[in-house]
Structure formats: structure tokens, C-alpha cells
Design an enzyme around this catalytic site. Structure first.
Site, PDB file in Angstrom:
ATOM      1  N   ASP A 207      37.088  12.691  17.982  1.00  0.00           N
ATOM      2  CA  ASP A 207      37.949  12.564  19.172  1.00  0.00           C
ATOM      3  C   ASP A 207      38.121  13.885  19.908  1.00  0.00           C
ATOM      4  O   ASP A 207      38.896  13.980  20.860  1.00  0.00           O
ATOM      5  CB  ASP A 207      39.320  11.988  18.775  1.00  0.00           C
TER       6      ASP A 207
ATOM      7  N   GLU B  19      39.293  16.758  18.626  1.00  0.00           N
ATOM      8  CA  GLU B  19      40.257  17.691  18.032  1.00  0.00           C
ATOM      9  C   GLU B  19      39.553  18.729  17.166  1.00  0.00           C
ATOM     10  O   GLU B  19      38.512  18.459  16.578  1.00  0.00           O
ATOM     11  CB  GLU B  19      41.289  16.914  17.202  1.00  0.00           C
TER      12      GLU B  19
ATOM     13  N   ARG C 238      47.773  37.756  32.712  1.00  0.00           N
ATOM     14  CA  ARG C 238      48.016  38.095  34.132  1.00  0.00           C
ATOM     15  C   ARG C 238      49.256  37.392  34.676  1.00  0.00           C
ATOM     16  O   ARG C 238      49.957  37.923  35.530  1.00  0.00           O
ATOM     17  CB  ARG C 238      46.814  37.680  34.981  1.00  0.00           C
TER      18      ARG C 238
ATOM     19  N   HIS D  57      47.023  43.260  30.130  1.00  0.00           N
ATOM     20  CA  HIS D  57      47.090  43.355  31.600  1.00  0.00           C
ATOM     21  C   HIS D  57      48.255  44.267  31.990  1.00  0.00           C
ATOM     22  O   HIS D  57      48.124  45.128  32.854  1.00  0.00           O
ATOM     23  CB  HIS D  57      47.250  41.958  32.188  1.00  0.00           C
TER      24      HIS D  57
ATOM     25  N   ASP E 230      41.393  51.660  41.754  1.00  0.00           N
ATOM     26  CA  ASP E 230      42.671  51.420  42.449  1.00  0.00           C
ATOM     27  C   ASP E 230      43.761  52.336  41.892  1.00  0.00           C
ATOM     28  O   ASP E 230      43.616  52.936  40.824  1.00  0.00           O
ATOM     29  CB  ASP E 230      43.101  49.945  42.352  1.00  0.00           C
TER      30      ASP E 230
ATOM     31  N   LYS F  29      42.650  50.472  47.066  1.00  0.00           N
ATOM     32  CA  LYS F  29      42.135  49.092  47.024  1.00  0.00           C
ATOM     33  C   LYS F  29      43.095  48.129  47.692  1.00  0.00           C
ATOM     34  O   LYS F  29      44.297  48.181  47.461  1.00  0.00           O
ATOM     35  CB  LYS F  29      41.914  48.673  45.564  1.00  0.00           C
TER      36      LYS F  29
ATOM     37  N   ARG G 288      43.377  44.005  47.954  1.00  0.00           N
ATOM     38  CA  ARG G 288      42.756  42.743  47.549  1.00  0.00           C
ATOM     39  C   ARG G 288      42.855  41.726  48.683  1.00  0.00           C
ATOM     40  O   ARG G 288      43.924  41.498  49.226  1.00  0.00           O
ATOM     41  CB  ARG G 288      43.413  42.204  46.265  1.00  0.00           C
TER      42      ARG G 288
HETATM   43  C1  R5P Z   1      43.038  44.991  38.833  1.00  0.00           C
HETATM   44  O1  R5P Z   1      44.198  45.339  38.911  1.00  0.00           O
HETATM   45  C2  R5P Z   1      42.227  45.216  37.609  1.00  0.00           C
HETATM   46  O2  R5P Z   1      42.418  46.496  37.094  1.00  0.00           O
HETATM   47  C3  R5P Z   1      40.758  45.003  37.910  1.00  0.00           C
HETATM   48  O3  R5P Z   1      40.334  45.957  38.868  1.00  0.00           O
HETATM   49  C4  R5P Z   1      40.465  43.637  38.448  1.00  0.00           C
HETATM   50  O4  R5P Z   1      41.109  42.652  37.690  1.00  0.00           O
HETATM   51  C5  R5P Z   1      38.985  43.384  38.454  1.00  0.00           C
HETATM   52  O5  R5P Z   1      38.733  42.108  38.947  1.00  0.00           O
HETATM   53  P1  R5P Z   1      37.381  41.751  39.670  1.00  0.00           P
HETATM   54  O6  R5P Z   1      36.248  42.134  38.752  1.00  0.00           O
HETATM   55  O7  R5P Z   1      37.456  40.252  39.874  1.00  0.00           O
HETATM   56  O8  R5P Z   1      37.344  42.483  40.976  1.00  0.00           O
END
Ligand code: R5P
Length: 292
Positions: free
Chosen positions: A35, A37, A92, A125, A162, A185, A187
Site C-alpha cells: 500500500d 507504507e 526555510r 537555513h 549576497d 542581490k 531576488r
Molecule cells: C539565499 O539566501 C541562499 O543563501 C542561496 O543564495 C539561495 O538559496 C540559492 O538559491 P538558488 O540556487 O535557487 O539561487
């Protein structure tokens, strides 16, 4: 002390066992019931023993296997159980960004520690997440492993992609006695970023070998853009180093196309794995589980 390697971290678990004076090492039997599991069974005489379970939790199945393994070693009579989660998934989501969301990192800390006496992880993280554990919790760093490797390479300057990585690159630069700087950086979305050179540099980068240092490479968007920016400014060579190399989809190939070398530690197991965190994790385990 016995070391058990879950299916997500078998190779690293064996390396850790070697670091612990060749502690007995075992791989559990795992299968799926019809199943779907999951079934696990641990072997060996574990009664009264101190057990280390090593299992990264990159996938939901990895997490489930870890929780089953913890229960299995308790059932087998383990005295003390330390869980090593080299890559701690769901970290995260360490706060509720929108109403109705869980704090995933917190709830998985609680589940992972349920049958453990202590937890060891590597480059979370956010180190703040360690506070979510109610049992002793330790964070090893991937920086010394990468530094041991880079010491053998002809590199000139370290670069954080970053500002959030400044502390990391500063520590690495101190170990290697190299200059460093951080890019700016922004995003755009989960796969795209914009990167800019900082106003001031510690020295001219023309013709130099630069190493981008990050905690995790996921889609590769950050490293690919960063490498392009550095090449455009005349860098002679650009390499990339990270603790956790997730390399989703074709990330590894895209990074290789714009860099000279890619390095990662062995927290996940991938084609860039060239440095091991085993000595650093073993050091914490030796302190946490001293021999009687
Ligand atoms: C961001 O704060 C992390 O330190 C990495 O730079 C980030 O998670 C990398 O993600 P990706 O490879 O998708 O750009």
C-alpha cells in the site's frame, strides 16, 4: 557507539563512523508495503548502546524514515540516541509569512527530536531554528570542510553572492587568509535574481581566481548570475562552493557552463561533492557522547 546510515545519508554516515574510531556502522533494511507504507528494520545488538542515526531530510520520505528509525533503535534498547540531520529540510519556512501557514521548521524540529536525546545538523537555513528544539541541538558548519579543500587550490578572492552570506564568507576568508567581498542581490522570483558588484572592492579582480561561497545551491540562479557578473568585470576564473548542493533540474550543468569548478560538501550527495563534513560532525558527537 553505533552509527546507522539512513538511505539519504549512507555514505556520509560511514565517513562519520570512520571518524569515530571506526565505530560499528550499519544500514537499515527498508522496503515499501504494497500500500506504499514504509518499513524499516535495524540490525545488530543495540541494547544499552549509544546510537547515532544519520539522515538528511531532503524529501518527505527521508523525514518519515528518520522518525521510524528513531523508534526502531529505541525499541532495540538504545541507551542514548543522537540524530544527525546533515541537510535539514523545510528549514526555510521558519516563520509564518502569511496567515494560515505553518511554521514548518518548528514543527519538524519537534518531530525530529521526539525519540532523540540530541540533534546535530549542518548549516541550517537560519541558526535561529536551533532554538525550536527542546533537546540539546548543535549546528556544525560546512565552512571548515570547504576551507580544507580550497587551501589546496590557487584561489585569490572569496565572494558572497549576497549580503546575507557576509558572515560565512568572512569566516572562510579568515581561515584561508584571503580577501573577500559581497555582491548586492535582489531576488526577482524563486528562480531569478539580479546581482550587482559592490561600490568598493578589496583589490582589482581582473585576471584573479574568485570563489563564490554560498550555504545552499538550489536552482543555481544565484551562482549562474553571480559568475556572469564576475566574468564581465574581468575575473580570470570563477569557482562556486556550497555546503548543501541541491542542484535542482539542470542547475549543475548550468553552473558548470559558467564556472571553472563547483565544490559542495557531502550533506546531500551530488556530483560536486568534494569535501566532507564528517570530521566536523564527529567532533560534536565525541563531545556529546563521550566514551565511558
Ligand atoms: C539565499 O539566501 C541562499 O543563501 C542561496 O543564495 C539561495 O538559496 C540559492 O538559491 P538558488 O540556487 O535557487 O539561487
Amino acid at each position: 557507539m553505533h552509527v546507522i546510515g539512513g538511505t539519504a545519508s549512507t555514505a556520509l554516515a560511514e565517513r562519520i563512523s570512520r571518524e569515530l574510531s571506526n565505530a560499528p556502522f550499519g544500514i537499515p533494511f527498508t522496503k515499501r508495503f504494497p500500500d506504499g507504507e514504509m518499513y524499516v528494520r535495524v540490525g545488530g545488538r543495540l541494547e544499552g548502546e549509544d546510537i547515532v542515526i544519520v539522515q538528511s531530510t531532503r524529501t518527505d520520505a527521508d523525514l518519515l524514515e528518520l522518525i521510524l528509525l528513531e523508534d526502531a533503535v529505541r525499541e532495540a534498547g538504545a541507551r542514548k540516541v543522537v540524530v544527525v540531520v546533515p541537510y535539514f529540510g523545510y528549514a526555510r519556512q521558519d516563520r509564518r509569512f502569511f496567515p494560515g501557514e505553518p511554521v514548518s521548521a518548528r514543527t519538524f524540529c519537534r518531530h525530529v527530536e521526539l525519540d532523540a536525546d540530541a540533534v546535530v545538523t549542518v548549516d541550517l537555513h537560519s541558526s535561529e531554528t536551533l532554538r525550536q528544539f527542546t533537546k540539546p541541538a548543535f549546528e556544525a558548519s560546512g565552512i571548515p570542510a570547504i576551507a580544507r579543500l580550497l587551501r589546496e587550490r590557487p584561489i585569490d578572492i572569496l565572494v558572497s553572492p549576497d549580503k546575507g552570506g557576509v558572515e560565512r564568507v568572512r569566516r572562510m576568508a579568515a581561515l584561508l587568509e584571503k580577501p573577500w567581498f559581497a555582491l548586492d542581490k535582489k531576488r526577482i522570483d524563486s528562480e531569478h535574481v539580479e546581482l550587482r558588484m559592490p561600490g568598493e572592492l578589496p583589490l582589482p579582480i581582473e585576471g584573479k581566481h574568485l570563489v563564490l561561497v554560498d550555504d545552499v545551491i538550489t536552482t543555481g540562479g544565484t551562482i549562474v548570475e553571480a559568475a556572469k557578473v564576475l566574468h564581465k568585470r574581468g575575473a580570470g576564473a570563477v569557482s562556486a562552493a556550497c555546503t548543501h548542493g541541491l542542484f535542482l533540474k539542470d542547475a549543475f550543468e548550468r553552473i558548470k557552463a559558467v564556472t571553472d569548478e563547483v565544490y559542495s560538501t557531502d550533506t546531500l550527495g551530488n556530483a560536486a561533492e568534494k569535501a566532507s563534513v564528517a570530521p566536523d560532525v564527529a567532533e560534536i558527537l565525541r563531545a556529546e557522547m563521550p566514551s565511558p
